[in-house]
Design an enzyme around this catalytic site. Structure first.
Site, PDB file in Angstrom:
ATOM      1  N   GLN A 191      -0.486 -44.494 -10.158  1.00 52.29           N
ATOM      2  CA  GLN A 191       0.952 -44.383 -11.820  1.00 52.29           C
ATOM      3  C   GLN A 191       1.827 -42.962 -11.149  1.00 52.29           C
ATOM      4  O   GLN A 191       2.561 -43.097 -11.621  1.00 52.29           O
ATOM      5  CB  GLN A 191      -0.291 -43.334 -12.844  1.00 52.29           C
ATOM      6  CG  GLN A 191      -1.414 -43.297 -13.643  1.00 52.29           C
ATOM      7  CD  GLN A 191      -2.009 -42.094 -13.993  1.00 52.29           C
ATOM      8  OE1 GLN A 191      -3.286 -42.265 -13.426  1.00 52.29           O
ATOM      9  NE2 GLN A 191      -1.302 -41.573 -14.913  1.00 52.29           N
ATOM     10  N   PHE A 222      -5.433 -42.627 -16.960  1.00 48.30           N
ATOM     11  CA  PHE A 222      -6.011 -42.086 -17.600  1.00 48.30           C
ATOM     12  C   PHE A 222      -5.628 -40.821 -16.578  1.00 48.30           C
ATOM     13  O   PHE A 222      -6.816 -39.370 -16.970  1.00 48.30           O
ATOM     14  CB  PHE A 222      -7.525 -42.097 -17.820  1.00 48.30           C
ATOM     15  CG  PHE A 222      -7.482 -43.226 -18.816  1.00 48.30           C
ATOM     16  CD1 PHE A 222      -7.264 -43.719 -20.058  1.00 48.30           C
ATOM     17  CD2 PHE A 222      -8.414 -44.449 -18.398  1.00 48.30           C
ATOM     18  CE1 PHE A 222      -7.332 -44.541 -20.731  1.00 48.30           C
ATOM     19  CE2 PHE A 222      -8.885 -45.695 -18.842  1.00 48.30           C
ATOM     20  CZ  PHE A 222      -8.066 -45.909 -20.078  1.00 48.30           C
ATOM     21  N   GLU A 226      -2.719 -40.596 -11.397  1.00 45.34           N
ATOM     22  CA  GLU A 226      -1.319 -39.365 -10.982  1.00 45.34           C
ATOM     23  C   GLU A 226      -1.522 -38.914  -9.835  1.00 45.34           C
ATOM     24  O   GLU A 226      -0.038 -39.141  -8.415  1.00 45.34           O
ATOM     25  CB  GLU A 226      -1.473 -38.398 -11.511  1.00 45.34           C
ATOM     26  CG  GLU A 226      -0.167 -37.498 -12.051  1.00 45.34           C
ATOM     27  CD  GLU A 226      -0.166 -36.772 -12.925  1.00 45.34           C
ATOM     28  OE1 GLU A 226      -0.908 -37.215 -13.926  1.00 45.34           O
ATOM     29  OE2 GLU A 226       0.668 -36.058 -13.051  1.00 45.34           O
ATOM     30  N   ARG A 304      -1.431 -26.377 -17.616  1.00 46.00           N
ATOM     31  CA  ARG A 304      -1.104 -26.668 -19.057  1.00 46.00           C
ATOM     32  C   ARG A 304      -2.508 -26.217 -19.609  1.00 46.00           C
ATOM     33  O   ARG A 304      -2.191 -25.594 -20.563  1.00 46.00           O
ATOM     34  CB  ARG A 304      -1.474 -28.659 -18.855  1.00 46.00           C
ATOM     35  CG  ARG A 304      -1.097 -28.627 -20.240  1.00 46.00           C
ATOM     36  CD  ARG A 304      -1.508 -29.890 -19.782  1.00 46.00           C
ATOM     37  NE  ARG A 304       0.471 -31.215 -19.860  1.00 46.00           N
ATOM     38  CZ  ARG A 304       1.099 -30.798 -20.731  1.00 46.00           C
ATOM     39  NH1 ARG A 304       1.464 -30.499 -22.026  1.00 46.00           N
ATOM     40  NH2 ARG A 304       2.190 -31.260 -20.170  1.00 46.00           N
ATOM     41  N   ARG A 336      -5.916 -37.050 -18.655  1.00 48.23           N
ATOM     42  CA  ARG A 336      -5.459 -37.069 -20.669  1.00 48.23           C
ATOM     43  C   ARG A 336      -5.608 -35.920 -20.681  1.00 48.23           C
ATOM     44  O   ARG A 336      -6.994 -35.631 -20.920  1.00 48.23           O
ATOM     45  CB  ARG A 336      -6.471 -38.665 -21.187  1.00 48.23           C
ATOM     46  CG  ARG A 336      -5.249 -39.414 -21.913  1.00 48.23           C
ATOM     47  CD  ARG A 336      -6.235 -40.055 -23.221  1.00 48.23           C
ATOM     48  NE  ARG A 336      -5.528 -41.326 -23.577  1.00 48.23           N
ATOM     49  CZ  ARG A 336      -5.665 -42.289 -23.600  1.00 48.23           C
ATOM     50  NH1 ARG A 336      -6.856 -42.923 -23.349  1.00 48.23           N
ATOM     51  NH2 ARG A 336      -4.844 -42.865 -24.883  1.00 48.23           N
ATOM     52  N   PHE A 338      -4.612 -33.017 -19.205  1.00 48.17           N
ATOM     53  CA  PHE A 338      -4.248 -32.695 -17.905  1.00 48.17           C
ATOM     54  C   PHE A 338      -4.878 -30.878 -18.502  1.00 48.17           C
ATOM     55  O   PHE A 338      -4.116 -30.395 -18.277  1.00 48.17           O
ATOM     56  CB  PHE A 338      -2.787 -32.374 -17.980  1.00 48.17           C
ATOM     57  CG  PHE A 338      -2.473 -32.198 -16.006  1.00 48.17           C
ATOM     58  CD1 PHE A 338      -3.179 -33.194 -15.207  1.00 48.17           C
ATOM     59  CD2 PHE A 338      -1.176 -31.373 -16.335  1.00 48.17           C
ATOM     60  CE1 PHE A 338      -1.994 -33.101 -14.196  1.00 48.17           C
ATOM     61  CE2 PHE A 338      -0.947 -30.830 -14.693  1.00 48.17           C
ATOM     62  CZ  PHE A 338      -1.251 -32.150 -14.401  1.00 48.17           C
ATOM     63  N   ALA A 503       1.778 -37.456 -18.380  1.00 45.10           N
ATOM     64  CA  ALA A 503       2.096 -35.992 -19.098  1.00 45.10           C
ATOM     65  C   ALA A 503       2.570 -37.413 -20.306  1.00 45.10           C
ATOM     66  O   ALA A 503       3.335 -36.308 -20.894  1.00 45.10           O
ATOM     67  CB  ALA A 503       3.425 -35.444 -18.436  1.00 45.10           C
ATOM     68  N   GLU A 706      -1.712 -38.990 -24.751  1.00 45.50           N
ATOM     69  CA  GLU A 706      -2.470 -37.842 -24.289  1.00 45.50           C
ATOM     70  C   GLU A 706      -2.897 -37.201 -25.535  1.00 45.50           C
ATOM     71  O   GLU A 706      -4.429 -36.973 -26.368  1.00 45.50           O
ATOM     72  CB  GLU A 706      -1.763 -36.787 -23.263  1.00 45.50           C
ATOM     73  CG  GLU A 706      -2.096 -37.470 -22.277  1.00 45.50           C
ATOM     74  CD  GLU A 706      -1.774 -36.698 -20.955  1.00 45.50           C
ATOM     75  OE1 GLU A 706      -0.049 -35.778 -21.617  1.00 45.50           O
ATOM     76  OE2 GLU A 706      -1.976 -35.817 -20.490  1.00 45.50           O
TER      77      GLU A 706
HETATM   78  N1  MTE Z   1      -4.339 -45.965 -22.417  1.00 46.77           N
HETATM   79  C1  MTE Z   1      -4.522 -47.179 -21.687  1.00 46.77           C
HETATM   80  N2  MTE Z   1      -4.725 -47.891 -21.877  1.00 46.77           N
HETATM   81  N3  MTE Z   1      -4.419 -46.749 -20.008  1.00 46.77           N
HETATM   82  C2  MTE Z   1      -4.031 -45.855 -19.416  1.00 46.77           C
HETATM   83  O1  MTE Z   1      -5.063 -45.189 -18.184  1.00 46.77           O
HETATM   84  N4  MTE Z   1      -3.594 -43.657 -19.843  1.00 46.77           N
HETATM   85  C3  MTE Z   1      -3.590 -42.037 -21.082  1.00 46.77           C
HETATM   86  C4  MTE Z   1      -2.289 -42.941 -22.119  1.00 46.77           C
HETATM   87  N5  MTE Z   1      -2.442 -43.911 -22.338  1.00 46.77           N
HETATM   88  C5  MTE Z   1      -3.835 -44.444 -20.036  1.00 46.77           C
HETATM   89  C6  MTE Z   1      -3.557 -44.762 -21.880  1.00 46.77           C
HETATM   90  C7  MTE Z   1      -2.541 -40.983 -19.902  1.00 46.77           C
HETATM   91  S1  MTE Z   1      -3.349 -39.856 -19.209  1.00 46.77           S
HETATM   92  C8  MTE Z   1      -1.156 -40.927 -19.584  1.00 46.77           C
HETATM   93  S2  MTE Z   1      -0.497 -39.895 -19.638  1.00 46.77           S
HETATM   94  C9  MTE Z   1      -0.393 -42.143 -20.795  1.00 46.77           C
HETATM   95  O2  MTE Z   1      -0.690 -43.313 -21.168  1.00 46.77           O
HETATM   96  C10 MTE Z   1       0.913 -42.368 -19.951  1.00 46.77           C
HETATM   97  O3  MTE Z   1       1.884 -43.039 -20.628  1.00 46.77           O
HETATM   98  P1  MTE Z   1       3.190 -42.844 -21.179  1.00 46.77           P
HETATM   99  O4  MTE Z   1       3.763 -41.761 -20.319  1.00 46.77           O
HETATM  100  O5  MTE Z   1       3.678 -43.792 -21.339  1.00 46.77           O
HETATM  101  O6  MTE Z   1       2.837 -42.793 -22.347  1.00 46.77           O
HETATM  102  N1  LUZ Z   2       1.302 -34.387 -14.568  1.00 43.96           N
HETATM  103  C1  LUZ Z   2       1.900 -32.583 -14.237  1.00 43.96           C
HETATM  104  C2  LUZ Z   2       0.364 -34.447 -15.751  1.00 43.96           C
HETATM  105  O1  LUZ Z   2       2.581 -33.128 -12.914  1.00 43.96           O
HETATM  106  N2  LUZ Z   2       2.567 -31.911 -14.749  1.00 43.96           N
HETATM  107  C3  LUZ Z   2       2.045 -31.796 -15.958  1.00 43.96           C
HETATM  108  O2  LUZ Z   2       2.686 -31.269 -17.067  1.00 43.96           O
HETATM  109  C4  LUZ Z   2       1.646 -33.597 -17.062  1.00 43.96           C
HETATM  110  N3  LUZ Z   2       0.189 -33.088 -18.192  1.00 43.96           N
HETATM  111  C5  LUZ Z   2       0.178 -34.023 -18.557  1.00 43.96           C
HETATM  112  C6  LUZ Z   2      -0.528 -34.582 -17.618  1.00 43.96           C
HETATM  113  N4  LUZ Z   2       0.027 -35.338 -16.394  1.00 43.96           N
HETATM  114 MO1  MOS Z   3      -1.741 -38.669 -17.378  1.00 41.15          MO
HETATM  115  S1  MOS Z   3      -3.125 -37.413 -17.158  1.00 41.15           S
HETATM  116  O1  MOS Z   3      -0.901 -37.518 -17.716  1.00 41.15           O
HETATM  117  O2  MOS Z   3      -2.117 -39.472 -16.541  1.00 41.15           O
END
Ligand code: MTE
Ligand code: LUZ
Ligand code: MOS
Length: 756
Positions: A191, A222, A226, A304, A336, A338, A503, A706
């Protein structure tokens, strides 16, 4: 609007790291890992392993040319164990061979001797022993200490919430190969390509410009990729550098489950004070976060938790402390939500308990304390354009919660061995990285001379539809057919210094950067059109459906316009950066305006419990969610459904179990249960709240990745309500996940007999 990616997935055409074409002469890695959770390494002998068939090299900490360090926030995590090991599954040596099988075979011949040290797996024990990742963090407002005496009800308790395995379909992996320039290119399932680049550069002792990271897409992250894709990217790069050949590392499912961190389990204490009317006057909580053996993202996750400790409620006096406890488990990481879900679970547990003791309905107590427009959170940010109450009221009205209550009561009166329960859950989740500097993204857009468009951003497509959203955004800026827009791989050479796609802000930030870059080009194209059509007034020029209008008269096609622009030597490329405006946070006082806006909604969850077997089925999950002005309905709906399922799983059947020696007992899908089609609620209803455009979001929408996960928290309290219907006089533990086994143990402890 369909999502192009889904089509590729269904046809099996999507390419993940292990599907991509690799350079000739590819070698494979097996990682030799620690088999005990805490020990000094007395001896590491790989002389026999080196002689094993197909082995090319074995690499240890001693061979690292740069720094043996991959810690992101805190520099406390070696890539390869040096003198000590701190968790089972910690990488110790990299075996490089001609096949995966040969690498694995050789790995089995490595001899290691340990002197065992004490193993800690429990965060409270770690706290007692002073094993902390960093000093405790405290967020506070008002005066909690002097408020207790004003409260009519004071309720104290303890809660537990469990870990969670990410279970992305594509396991962690990367391949790397040496470049002509002496640099290394890494293809990674991450990610955060910039994070992989930085980690690999540090390990190799390279400047960042000698490491290029490329990502086509990933098979889910998910949060698990990250930060925790860094190790495998760095290992592939280190091996490729050392043997001067392309090298691939792909973790098996079991290795992935064993070696990588998960959602942080929390053990928490709360104290809540309420007036006799049920208004919350004071809230105090202490969160013991089980961080594992290194910091990873734990400090940010911890923050968070503190931000979301009050969920959607207004509380005038708050004092919440969070402690990141160091244990001998794989370092836990982003997942997801966090840390937000962990914080919200505790305030919901406190309200549930308070309602029980006060003899009122839990959801009535929730309702009474919802934030009003203009109320402030304990860290100082005011809630503006709040839809908290609107979503809640719509949920109550649209899904007729009164009749749900009646139906459940009626059912429970007429059934002895099956009981129903329901619960509501409001969610208010801050959108922005809580570390302000991370709220930036960039994009590079090219319009080619044939009118086709190429877009590079820092966003990673992980199934969440970010590519679709960016495509829609760029197509709408130029008013062209979406098929003209191609989203390129995410590459550190094209977009530098990116934040991870996380995030929930990936689409917002990268989409806005792409929008700005596209507008820059559009402005130039409009000038070209003015010249061509002999007008000085750019406001007369409009683009619609691939056609250039002057004074509402169709004049040129998109292709003609681009051709003229090219012939007149117009710059048809633009790079743009987007930095989220008007956010700040003071880390000394823990106050400020950390979030661009809030994602908001409410849900009601109904469950039927089989009181003889402890099994449960979700009758329905019904949601009213504020998406702002959604422009990607299918994607937003899919994200909501997926997040709900993940939230339900976390609260109920997904149980991560380590034994006291730090060994993961749930390291396969036979022992770790995840939601499947049978577990899916019989009914999922999602209502898009009609709302105004959200200026801080992409094209007026709101982030969705999330926030809906936290609707799953209602599942826990719905089950508890069903258990209470079975045995009203028992005090149930506030311990999640509430697996069927736990339901049974809880209901039948203390000689409870099955009603005749
Ligand atoms: N959806 C799918 N299909 N697969 C994933 O890994 N990750 C989730 C969410 N939805 C995820 C997902 C998480 S933890 C985050 S932070 C967001 O997607 C990241 O994407 P966005 O910032 O574009 O919403
Ligand atoms: N990652 C991060 C995150 O580094 N800072 C955040 O505030 C956060 N929030 C949600 C998911 N990932
Ligand atoms: Mo989502 S926990 O911010 O990758």
């Amino acid at each position: 609007m369909k999502n192009y990616d889904y089509e590729k997935h269904v046809k099996g055409e999507s390419q993940f790291v292990d599907d991509l074409l690799t350079p000739a002469g590819l070698l494979y890695v097996h990682i030799f890992t620690a088999s005990v959770a805490h020990a000094e390494i007395l001896k590491l002998d790989y002389s026999e392993a080196l002689k094993s068939r197909g082995v090319v090299d074995i690499i240890t900490a001693q061979n690292i040319p740069g720094e043996n360090q991959i810690g992101g926030i805190i520099q406390d995590e070696p890539l390869l164990a040096d003198n000590e090991v701190h968790f089972i599954g910690q990488p110790v040596a990299i075996v490089v061979a001609d096949t995966v099988l040969h690498a694995k075979e050789a790995s089995g011949k490595i001899i290691i001797e340990y002197k065992n040290l004490p193993v800690i797996t429990d965060p409270r024990l770690a706290f007692q022993k002073g094993e902390l990742i960093m000093p405790p963090r405290l967020f506070a407002c008002g005066d909690v200490d002097n408020t207790w005496s004003l409260c009519d009800h004071i309720i104290e308790g303890t809660t537990e919430s469990g870990g969670q395995e990410h279970l992305y379909l594509e396991t962690q992996g990367a391949f790397a190969y040496p470049l002509e320039s002496g640099g290394i290119k890494i293809v990674s399932s991450t990610q955060g390509p910039t994070q992989v680049q930085r980690a690999a550069a540090k390990v190799l002792g390279f400047p960042m410009n000698k490491v290029e990271v490329d990502v086509t897409r990933i098979g889910g992250g998910f949060g698990g990729k990250e930060d925790q894709a860094n190790a495998w990217g760095a290992i592939a790069a280190l091996a490729a550098w050392k043997v001067k050949k392309p090298v691939k590392v792909i973790l098996s499912r079991q290795d992935d489950m064993r070696m990588t961190g998960k959602r942080h389990p929390y053990s928490s204490d709360f104290k809540i004070g309420l007036s006799k009317e049920g208004k919350i006057l004071a809230y105090q909580a202490t969160f013991y976060q089980n961080a594992g053996a290194a910091a990873d993202l734990s400090p940010a996750v911890l923050d968070r938790t503190l931000f979301h400790a009050v969920n959607s409620y207004y509380i005038p006096n708050v004092s919440v402390t969070a402690i990141s406890c160091k244990t001998n488990l794989p370092p836990n990481t982003a997942f997801r939500g966090f840390g937000g879900p962990q914080g919200m679970f505790v305030i919901e547990a406190a309200l549930f308990k308070a309602a029980e003791i006060m003899g009122v309905d839990y959801h009535k107590l929730q309702e009474l304390n919802l934030m009003e427009e203009g109320d402030s959170f304990h860290y100082g940010q005011k809630i503006e354009n709040s839809t908290i109450k609107r979503c809640w009221d719509e949920t109550i009205k649209k899904y007729d919660v009164d009749s749900i209550q009646k139906r459940v009561d009626e059912f429970n009166k007429n059934n002895k061995l099956y009981k129903k329960g329901f619960a509501l859950m409001p969610v208010c989740f801050g959108i922005s990285f809580t570390n302000t500097f991370m709220n930036q993204a960039s994009a590079l857009v090219h319009v080619f001379s044939d009118g086709s468009i190429s877009v590079s951003t820092g966003a990673i497509e992980m199934g969440q539809g970010v590519n679709m959203k960016i495509r829609q955004t760029v197509a709408s800026v130029f008013s062209v057919n979406i098929d003209r827009v191609k989203i390129e791989t995410t590459n550190t050479t094209r977009t530098a210094n990116t934040s991870p796609t996380a995030a929930s802000a990936g689409a917002d930030m990268n989409g806005k950067a792409a929008e700005i870059a596209s507008r820059n080009i559009l402005d130039k194209l409009i000038k070209v059109a003015c010249d061509k059509l002999n007008t000085k007034d750019p406001s007369l020029i409009t683009l619609k459906n691939e056609t250039v209008f002057c004074n509402n008269k169709p004049e040129l096609s998109w292709n003609q316009l681009v051709q003229v622009a090219f012939n007149t030597r117009t710059n048809l490329s633009s790079h743009a950066q987007y930095a989220v405006p008007d956010i700040y946070f003071d880390k000394d006082t823990n106050t400020g305006k950390p979030f661009a806006y809030y994602a908001i909604g409410s849900a009601v969850v109904e469950v039927t419990l089989d009181c003889l077997r402890g099994l449960y089925e979700f009758d329905s999950v019904k949601v009213v969610h504020d998406y702002g002005k959604s422009f990607s309905y299918v994607v937003d709906r899919g994200q909501t459904e997926g997040a709900i399922m993940q939230g339900l799983g976390w609260m109920t059947i997904e149980e991560v179990i380590y034994n006291e020696n730090g060994k993961l007992l749930t390291d396969a899908l036979s022992t770790y249960k995840v939601p499947d089609i049978h577990f899916t609620p019989k009914e999922i209803k999602i209502e898009f709240l009609e709302t105004v455009e959200n200026g801080a979001g992409l094209k007026g929408s709101k982030a969705i990745g999330e926030p809906p996960l936290m609707y799953g928290i209602a599942a826990f309290f719905a089950i508890l309500n069903a258990m209470k219907a079975f045995n009203p006089h028992k005090e149930y533990k506030l311990s999640s996940p509430i697996t069927p086994e736990k339901v049974l143990c809880e209901m039948y402890s203390e000689n409870v007999t099955v009603p005749a």
